[in-house]
Write a protein that holds these residues in place. Sequence first.
Motif, mmCIF file in Angstrom:
data_model
loop_
_atom_site.group_PDB
_atom_site.id
_atom_site.type_symbol
_atom_site.label_atom_id
_atom_site.label_comp_id
_atom_site.label_asym_id
_atom_site.label_seq_id
_atom_site.Cartn_x
_atom_site.Cartn_y
_atom_site.Cartn_z
ATOM 1 N N GLY A 174 0.826 -1.190 0.000
ATOM 2 C CA GLY A 174 0.000 0.000 0.000
ATOM 3 C C GLY A 174 0.852 1.226 0.000
ATOM 4 O O GLY A 174 2.015 1.182 0.334
ATOM 5 N N SER A 181 -3.003 -4.540 -1.641
ATOM 6 C CA SER A 181 -3.728 -3.385 -2.166
ATOM 7 C C SER A 181 -2.802 -2.188 -2.303
ATOM 8 O O SER A 181 -1.917 -1.981 -1.471
ATOM 9 N N LYS A 213 -8.474 -14.392 -4.677
ATOM 10 C CA LYS A 213 -7.295 -14.408 -3.801
ATOM 11 C C LYS A 213 -7.119 -15.777 -3.154
ATOM 12 O O LYS A 213 -6.001 -16.292 -3.057
ATOM 13 N N ARG A 228 -11.934 5.562 -3.953
ATOM 14 C CA ARG A 228 -12.168 5.705 -2.516
ATOM 15 C C ARG A 228 -11.968 7.165 -2.139
ATOM 16 O O ARG A 228 -10.949 7.770 -2.480
ATOM 17 N N ARG A 277 -13.214 -10.771 -5.495
ATOM 18 C CA ARG A 277 -11.819 -10.548 -5.104
ATOM 19 C C ARG A 277 -11.357 -11.588 -4.086
ATOM 20 O O ARG A 277 -10.276 -12.164 -4.224
ATOM 21 N N VAL A 295 -8.071 2.775 -5.773
ATOM 22 C CA VAL A 295 -7.586 1.587 -5.080
ATOM 23 C C VAL A 295 -7.457 0.431 -6.067
ATOM 24 O O VAL A 295 -8.387 0.144 -6.825
ATOM 25 N N HIS A 302 -16.756 -0.653 -6.529
ATOM 26 C CA HIS A 302 -16.847 -1.194 -5.172
ATOM 27 C C HIS A 302 -18.265 -1.689 -4.923
ATOM 28 O O HIS A 302 -19.190 -0.914 -4.696
ATOM 29 N N SER A 312 -3.101 2.023 -2.928
ATOM 30 C CA SER A 312 -3.974 3.196 -3.008
ATOM 31 C C SER A 312 -3.227 4.315 -3.729
ATOM 32 O O SER A 312 -2.211 4.800 -3.235
ATOM 33 N N ASP A 351 -6.711 -3.506 -5.972
ATOM 34 C CA ASP A 351 -6.574 -4.727 -5.183
ATOM 35 C C ASP A 351 -5.995 -5.823 -6.060
ATOM 36 O O ASP A 351 -6.530 -6.104 -7.146
ATOM 37 N N THR A 352 -4.932 -6.459 -5.580
ATOM 38 C CA THR A 352 -4.296 -7.541 -6.316
ATOM 39 C C THR A 352 -4.319 -8.811 -5.471
ATOM 40 O O THR A 352 -4.754 -8.796 -4.319
#
Length: 219
Positions: A2, A163, A206, A143, A202, A156, A194, A165, A158-159
């Motif tokens: 992050g 994450s 993951k 966000r 997600r 944002v 979102h 930002s 997300d992987t």
Amino acid sequence: MGYKGEIMEDIQYTNTMKGSELVLQTVKKRQKPGMIVFTVLTAILFLLGVVGFIIENYVLVAVAIMFMWIPLIFMIIFIVRYTHPMKCNPLKKNPVLLKQADWMIANMNYQDEILIISPNFFAPKSDISAVIPVQEVLLMYKRVVTTNLTTMYFWVVDTVRGSVSIPYTKKQEELISRSVQILTPLCPYVKVGHSQENLNYREYMKTMWEQTQKNQGTM
């Protein structure tokens, strides 16, 4: 993974630059403030100890010595990180980061004030060391963080690993929208927006990725 940084002045990178050198510069630059602060604190406490010794105030000497070890240890840590950036995050977490950065810059096909984009990797200009493989991106969304003093905007990403930002300003909303339009087709597993459905997706992806890594013995 992050990043919470400031909006930086736009720097135009070229394909002739070495991405690895830019990453190392970024990582080393982060160590400078801590290195300076703790060096100054160590020096102040050392001088207090010297003054105490000169005026024969051994209580002051003892206090200075006792507290000097704290900033001294942090000063050494920051110096080691500055001189050996490979010991710092994210380089320690991602051993191939320098190769990824080199490939990203050499094959860069788009950049603006916020992002650098290549077919396989992209990174925020506010932190070029946060190189993100497009294959690992699962979710992207806006966000907004509002406080009594200001409103901050983040895109944002997300992987499978965490994450990132990416900060931007209100004036850059149109720019980030265009960047995302360019980036989205390059990310084969990405969802945008979102929502609970996307959040569930997600987490599922993951979990599947982590299970695959565990089965392959790479975690």
